[in-house]
Design a protein around this motif. Structure first.
Motif, PDB file in Angstrom:
ATOM      1  N   LYS A 196     -11.115   3.960  13.368  1.00  0.00           N
ATOM      2  CA  LYS A 196     -10.840   5.346  13.015  1.00  0.00           C
ATOM      3  C   LYS A 196     -10.235   5.393  11.618  1.00  0.00           C
ATOM      4  O   LYS A 196      -9.355   4.608  11.299  1.00  0.00           O
ATOM      5  N   ILE A 197     -10.704   6.320  10.809  1.00  0.00           N
ATOM      6  CA  ILE A 197     -10.101   6.602   9.512  1.00  0.00           C
ATOM      7  C   ILE A 197      -9.486   7.997   9.634  1.00  0.00           C
ATOM      8  O   ILE A 197     -10.194   8.968   9.900  1.00  0.00           O
ATOM      9  N   LEU A 198      -8.182   8.072   9.450  1.00  0.00           N
ATOM     10  CA  LEU A 198      -7.466   9.328   9.671  1.00  0.00           C
ATOM     11  C   LEU A 198      -7.007   9.922   8.348  1.00  0.00           C
ATOM     12  O   LEU A 198      -6.311   9.267   7.572  1.00  0.00           O
ATOM     13  N   PHE A 199      -7.406  11.148   8.113  1.00  0.00           N
ATOM     14  CA  PHE A 199      -7.092  11.848   6.865  1.00  0.00           C
ATOM     15  C   PHE A 199      -6.096  12.970   7.150  1.00  0.00           C
ATOM     16  O   PHE A 199      -6.311  13.774   8.062  1.00  0.00           O
ATOM     17  N   TYR A 200      -5.044  13.003   6.350  1.00  0.00           N
ATOM     18  CA  TYR A 200      -4.004  14.006   6.554  1.00  0.00           C
ATOM     19  C   TYR A 200      -4.092  15.101   5.503  1.00  0.00           C
ATOM     20  O   TYR A 200      -4.123  14.830   4.304  1.00  0.00           O
ATOM     21  N   TYR A 203       5.729  17.968   2.366  1.00  0.00           N
ATOM     22  CA  TYR A 203       6.419  17.255   1.299  1.00  0.00           C
ATOM     23  C   TYR A 203       5.750  17.547  -0.047  1.00  0.00           C
ATOM     24  O   TYR A 203       4.536  17.686  -0.139  1.00  0.00           O
ATOM     25  N   PHE A 204       6.560  17.576  -1.100  1.00  0.00           N
ATOM     26  CA  PHE A 204       6.051  17.909  -2.431  1.00  0.00           C
ATOM     27  C   PHE A 204       4.955  16.933  -2.872  1.00  0.00           C
ATOM     28  O   PHE A 204       3.921  17.343  -3.412  1.00  0.00           O
ATOM     29  N   MET A 205       5.174  15.631  -2.666  1.00  0.00           N
ATOM     30  CA  MET A 205       4.190  14.647  -3.106  1.00  0.00           C
ATOM     31  C   MET A 205       2.860  14.834  -2.389  1.00  0.00           C
ATOM     32  O   MET A 205       1.787  14.715  -2.993  1.00  0.00           O
ATOM     33  N   ASN A 206       2.912  15.153  -1.097  1.00  0.00           N
ATOM     34  CA  ASN A 206       1.673  15.399  -0.361  1.00  0.00           C
ATOM     35  C   ASN A 206       0.900  16.570  -0.961  1.00  0.00           C
ATOM     36  O   ASN A 206      -0.320  16.515  -1.149  1.00  0.00           O
ATOM     37  N   LYS A 207       1.601  17.641  -1.265  1.00  0.00           N
ATOM     38  CA  LYS A 207       0.962  18.824  -1.829  1.00  0.00           C
ATOM     39  C   LYS A 207       0.425  18.547  -3.233  1.00  0.00           C
ATOM     40  O   LYS A 207      -0.631  19.052  -3.618  1.00  0.00           O
ATOM     41  N   LEU A 208       1.145  17.713  -3.985  1.00  0.00           N
ATOM     42  CA  LEU A 208       0.702  17.387  -5.344  1.00  0.00           C
ATOM     43  C   LEU A 208      -0.599  16.596  -5.324  1.00  0.00           C
ATOM     44  O   LEU A 208      -1.532  16.886  -6.081  1.00  0.00           O
ATOM     45  N   VAL A 209      -0.672  15.594  -4.459  1.00  0.00           N
ATOM     46  CA  VAL A 209      -1.883  14.768  -4.366  1.00  0.00           C
ATOM     47  C   VAL A 209      -3.081  15.623  -3.969  1.00  0.00           C
ATOM     48  O   VAL A 209      -4.158  15.514  -4.558  1.00  0.00           O
ATOM     49  N   SER A 210      -2.904  16.473  -2.982  1.00  0.00           N
ATOM     50  CA  SER A 210      -4.024  17.299  -2.522  1.00  0.00           C
ATOM     51  C   SER A 210      -4.383  18.386  -3.536  1.00  0.00           C
ATOM     52  O   SER A 210      -5.514  18.871  -3.552  1.00  0.00           O
ATOM     53  N   PHE A 237      -7.220  16.480   1.069  1.00  0.00           N
ATOM     54  CA  PHE A 237      -6.360  15.518   1.750  1.00  0.00           C
ATOM     55  C   PHE A 237      -5.366  14.843   0.805  1.00  0.00           C
ATOM     56  O   PHE A 237      -5.596  14.763  -0.404  1.00  0.00           O
ATOM     57  N   CYS A 238      -4.263  14.346   1.394  1.00  0.00           N
ATOM     58  CA  CYS A 238      -3.234  13.685   0.593  1.00  0.00           C
ATOM     59  C   CYS A 238      -2.891  12.295   1.104  1.00  0.00           C
ATOM     60  O   CYS A 238      -2.148  11.560   0.452  1.00  0.00           O
ATOM     61  N   HIS A 239      -3.421  11.909   2.256  1.00  0.00           N
ATOM     62  CA  HIS A 239      -3.038  10.629   2.857  1.00  0.00           C
ATOM     63  C   HIS A 239      -4.147  10.151   3.777  1.00  0.00           C
ATOM     64  O   HIS A 239      -4.878  10.955   4.360  1.00  0.00           O
ATOM     65  N   VAL A 240      -4.279   8.818   3.915  1.00  0.00           N
ATOM     66  CA  VAL A 240      -5.300   8.252   4.780  1.00  0.00           C
ATOM     67  C   VAL A 240      -4.777   6.982   5.447  1.00  0.00           C
ATOM     68  O   VAL A 240      -3.969   6.249   4.862  1.00  0.00           O
ATOM     69  N   PHE A 290       3.226   4.508   3.015  1.00  0.00           N
ATOM     70  CA  PHE A 290       3.833   5.761   2.592  1.00  0.00           C
ATOM     71  C   PHE A 290       4.592   5.551   1.290  1.00  0.00           C
ATOM     72  O   PHE A 290       4.955   4.424   0.941  1.00  0.00           O
ATOM     73  N   ALA A 291       4.855   6.633   0.587  1.00  0.00           N
ATOM     74  CA  ALA A 291       5.560   6.568  -0.688  1.00  0.00           C
ATOM     75  C   ALA A 291       6.901   5.854  -0.526  1.00  0.00           C
ATOM     76  O   ALA A 291       7.648   6.116   0.428  1.00  0.00           O
ATOM     77  N   SER A 292       7.172   4.923  -1.460  1.00  0.00           N
ATOM     78  CA  SER A 292       8.432   4.179  -1.517  1.00  0.00           C
ATOM     79  C   SER A 292       8.634   3.232  -0.338  1.00  0.00           C
ATOM     80  O   SER A 292       9.738   2.727  -0.136  1.00  0.00           O
ATOM     81  N   GLU A 293       7.574   2.983   0.421  1.00  0.00           N
ATOM     82  CA  GLU A 293       7.670   2.052   1.542  1.00  0.00           C
ATOM     83  C   GLU A 293       6.714   0.875   1.324  1.00  0.00           C
ATOM     84  O   GLU A 293       6.185   0.692   0.230  1.00  0.00           O
TER      85      GLU A 293
END
Length: 230
Positions: free
Chosen positions: A18-22, A29-36, A42-45, A58-61
């Protein structure tokens, strides 16, 4: 609806990943909105295997490889089949990247949309680069010619949607039952551990993500699973 057919590989049916797209929502979160914003929607997979083990960063992890709850209804799932050997190669790669503690490449993430700037780091990554490189390691033909450092979550989504392999579109609620039955037909994955308790991330928790359940599936309008074939 057509029945589900799997090809045979070395005595086993093809494996399913499965490939999951968020997709971020209004109060995300601001970074999620910025990427999308720069490459919607989408902003994350993440990539998830039949035994529930999932991998991304995830960011910073650091890169994780663990069981995930996917309680968040704002994930969209694309599922494709791959040969058993390639499935195992991808599984091992995710486990190894977690073992070495591959960190987050913020510079690389922000430069995915700038052709003349490229991250040269082999010791850091970001979600879409990580997942793309795992798929390349598994010889998924649709992504083999891609420069993983220039792949955003949305770009990867559009490429996989064009795949000639069987693709299943759904959201976590419908997919979990399906993959429980798929997993029961296969032996345990290599290096599989006894990490049976799913761990939650803030992106899974509506209390830490205001407005999480105000998305399109919050009122019980969950689309049926659809199938694409050759």
């Amino acid at each position: 609806m057509s029945s589900i057919l799997f090809k045979k590989t070395n005595g086993f049916p093809d494996r399913t990943i499965k490939i999951l797209f968020y997709k971020p929502i209004e109060n995300d979160y601001f970074m999620n909105k910025l990427v999308s914003y720069f490459d919607p929607p989408f902003c994350h997979v993440e990539i998830c295997f039949e035994d529930g083990m999932a991998s991304s960063i995830f960011a910073s992890e650091k890169v994780f490889f663990k069981r995930r709850t996917y309680a968040n209804p704002n994930y969209l799932i694309e599922a494709i089949t791959v040969p058993d050997e390639n499935y195992n190669d991808m599984y091992r790669m995710c486990a190894e990247r977690e073992r070495v503690g591959l960190g987050f490449d913020s510079f690389g993430m922000y430069t995915t949309m700038i052709p003349i700037v490229k991250s040269a780091s082999n010791h850091k990554t970001f979600c879409s680069r990580h997942v793309t490189e795992v798929l390349q390691h598994g010889k998924v033909s649709e992504v083999m010619i891609l420069d993983a450092t220039k792949v955003s979550p949305s770009k990867l989504y559009h490429i996989l949607k064009q795949s000639k392999k069987m693709v299943i579109d759904s959201v976590p609620y419908k997919m979990n039952k399906f993959f429980d039955s798929v997993h029961s037909t296969h032996p345990q994955s290599p290096q599989s551990t006894n990490r049976n308790t799913p761990r939650r991330h803030p992106m899974d928790n509506p209390k830490l993500n205001p407005g999480l359940f105000s998305g399109p599936y919050s009122q019980g309008t969950i689309p049926a699973i659809s199938f694409k074939r050759n």
